[in-house]
Design an enzyme around this catalytic site. Structure first.
Site, PDB file in Angstrom:
ATOM      1  N   ALA A  82       3.381   4.594  -7.265  1.00  0.00           N
ATOM      2  CA  ALA A  82       3.490   4.833  -8.705  1.00  0.00           C
ATOM      3  C   ALA A  82       3.833   6.283  -9.033  1.00  0.00           C
ATOM      4  O   ALA A  82       4.191   6.614 -10.165  1.00  0.00           O
ATOM      5  CB  ALA A  82       2.176   4.454  -9.380  1.00  0.00           C
TER       6      ALA A  82
ATOM      7  N   ASP B 224       9.862  -2.921   0.299  1.00  0.00           N
ATOM      8  CA  ASP B 224      11.038  -3.571   0.911  1.00  0.00           C
ATOM      9  C   ASP B 224      12.164  -3.696  -0.122  1.00  0.00           C
ATOM     10  O   ASP B 224      13.340  -3.513   0.205  1.00  0.00           O
ATOM     11  CB  ASP B 224      10.674  -4.979   1.406  1.00  0.00           C
ATOM     12  CG  ASP B 224       9.478  -4.963   2.338  1.00  0.00           C
ATOM     13  OD1 ASP B 224       9.306  -3.975   3.067  1.00  0.00           O
ATOM     14  OD2 ASP B 224       8.708  -5.945   2.324  1.00  0.00           O
TER      15      ASP B 224
HETATM   16  O1  RIB Z   1       6.115  -5.690   3.006  1.00  0.00           O
HETATM   17  C1  RIB Z   1       5.594  -6.921   2.572  1.00  0.00           C
HETATM   18  C2  RIB Z   1       5.701  -7.940   3.647  1.00  0.00           C
HETATM   19  O2  RIB Z   1       4.880  -7.538   4.722  1.00  0.00           O
HETATM   20  C3  RIB Z   1       5.200  -9.310   3.261  1.00  0.00           C
HETATM   21  O3  RIB Z   1       6.179 -10.117   2.676  1.00  0.00           O
HETATM   22  C4  RIB Z   1       4.638  -9.851   4.565  1.00  0.00           C
HETATM   23  O4  RIB Z   1       5.387 -10.881   5.107  1.00  0.00           O
HETATM   24  C5  RIB Z   1       4.579  -8.651   5.511  1.00  0.00           C
HETATM   25  O5  RIB Z   1       5.552  -8.708   6.454  1.00  0.00           O
END
Ligand code: RIB
Length: 301
Positions: free
Chosen positions: A220, A249
């Site tokens: 944040a 991600d």
């Molecule tokens: O970064 C999040 C991910 O970490 C999740 O979707 C889970 O699968 C783990 O790999």
């Protein structure tokens, strides 16, 4: 046209909310259980595809129901999956406990760890062209990662490395071939072997270890990054956190997608901050990542 190649993990996320995290030896009652497609690699690939880039996924699923579902979901989101391997046994699974927007995750690697270095090299040689962007994380076998980075560099690929979850066994020599390192503060400290350094000192150390450019994400608080030999700050896109799973991600995948379109790193970071902010405001991983149209309309406001 340049494309994004994500070599990484594919998991099925088994998620439950709780009123509080269980203590050691304790059972608590869960609420709102759901499954949804996840895995750091697959989340990054979906973010890249949702942000409009041609995206190819390399890695493996198991020959179980989760494998079928994961593959189908990737395809539905527009990720190219033809090169994915189907291994005997289980698909990767992540058990996720959610509480007030925060989470605890346990990952079972399953088929992700069965994807071999030889397969990675053969797949990459077949599908990559000079200038393509390769995105890597650490939910695979370390052997794959340490061999594929120099291999990809020799083929003229631009390498984005997000070493999560961080492993103390990672040889920092791989950073020599990394064009853009994306880490959170804990990962940065672990890689730099320094627990008390400032962000700028961490960046200097990571660049000394070989990374060309570095982004340190601070949730944040936004983050710190290098661009044209200077260190800059960026702000997070503020939303109310419902579920932080996959937000990092989504950030990484969006950076990759934006760079394929020739956007500058600062431009890519602005888009990626919007994408991860919105991902945090929704439940789940891939299902929570917004589309390019959603972000375009916010950026044009
Ligand atoms: O970064 C999040 C991910 O970490 C999740 O979707 C889970 O699968 C783990 O790999």
């Amino acid at each position: 046209m340049k494309k994004v190649i994500v070599l990484g993990s594919i998991n099925m996320d088994l998620v439950t909310e709780t009123k509080r995290f269980p203590l050691e030896g304790e059972t608590v009652i869960g609420e709102n259980f759901f499954t949804n497609s996840g895995g750091k690699g697959a989340n990054q690939a979906v973010a890249s595809a949702k942000q409009g880039a041609k995206t190819v996924m390399l890695g493996a699923v198991g020959n179980d129901l989760y494998g079928k579902e994961s593959l189908q979901n990737l395809q539905n989101y527009g990720v190219e999956t033809k090169a994915l391997k189907i291994k005997e046994g289980q698909t990767g699974v992540a058990v996720i406990i959610l509480h007030r927007g925060d989470n605890r995750i346990i990952v079972n690697a399953g088929a992700n760890k069965k994807y071999t270095t030889q397969e990675a090299m053969t797949d990459l040689a077949k599908i990559s062209n000079k200038g393509d962007i390769l995105v890597l994380q650490l939910e695979m076998s370390l052997d794959v990662i340490t061999h594929i980075i120099p291999f990809a560099k020799k083929r003229g690929l631009f390498i984005i490395f997000n070493p999560a979850p961080m492993s103390m066994d990672l040889d920092t020599k791989v950073l020599h071939d990394v064009d853009l390192l994306i880490v959170n503060e804990i990962e940065a400290k672990m890689l730099a072997s320094n627990n008390s350094a400032t962000k700028v000192a961490l960046i200097n150390k990571l660049q000394k270890l070989g990374a060309e450019n570095v982004i340190i994400t601070l949730g944040a608080e936004g983050g710190t990054y290098t661009y044209e030999h200077e260190v800059h700050r960026y702000q997070a896109y503020k939303t109310v956190a419902k579920d932080t799973t996959g937000a990092g991600d989504a950030f990484v995948g969006t950076i990759a997608a934006s760079l394929t379109r020739g956007e500058s790193l600062p431009e890519a970071i602005v888009r990626a901050s919007y994408v991860s902010g919105i991902t945090v405001s929704r439940l789940g991983a891939q299902q929570a990542i917004p589309t390019k149209e959603e972000i375009d309309s916010l950026l044009n406001k």
